[in-house]
Design a protein around this motif. Structure first.
Motif: not given
Length: 150
Positions: A40, A63, A99
């Motif tokens: 990410w 997210t 996350c």
């Protein structure tokens, strides 16, 4: 990791005639595609005069953390400390905002414009202990280049 090749390609992106948002997205996409453990990649920027960060461009799973208060999580801590923050194992961090269960490590590097921390690049990895000094050098370099067009 071929650090010089990655830097050269960051130069090409940042020096293009694309608009700011396109450049930021291209950087996210490029880093995510070229570094296998960058699962990410995203940018957060200070949200006006508020003491919070707002998510900008990113590459990876969506997210819920689109707004992060200063001091909260790794990103929020970097907004206050103005220092690079490398977490090789997120389970060892008390002030970590999860996350997702896949995230095992995180690196956050601030972006400075006129000596002011205006944002940061945030990298999550699904691998424990993936980051080296080359990652820190690459991301610091990337942030310096981003600061020139933000």
């Amino acid at each position: 990791m071929n650090l010089q090749e990655l830097k050269n390609n960051i130069n090409i992106i940042t020096e293009s005639n694309s608009i700011k948002e396109e450049k930021l997205q291209q950087i996210c996409d490029y880093l995510a595609s070229e570094v296998s453990y960058y699962d990410w990649v995203g940018f957060y920027f200070k949200n006006g005069d508020k003491q919070e960060l707002k998510l900008a461009q990113y590459n990876g799973e969506p997210t819920d953390h689109t707004i992060i208060p200063f001091g909260k999580g790794i990103c929020g801590q970097v907004a206050i400390s103005n220092e690079n923050f490398i977490v090789q194992d997120v389970q060892e961090q008390d002030n970590y905002i999860s996350c997702g269960w896949k995230v095992k490590a995180e690196i956050v590097i601030p972006i400075f414009v006129n000596n002011e921390n205006i944002g940061q690049i945030d990298i999550d990895s699904h691998t424990v202990n993936p980051f080296t000094s080359d990652d820190e050098l690459l991301l610091k370099y990337t942030c310096e280049k981003v600061a020139l067009f933000i």
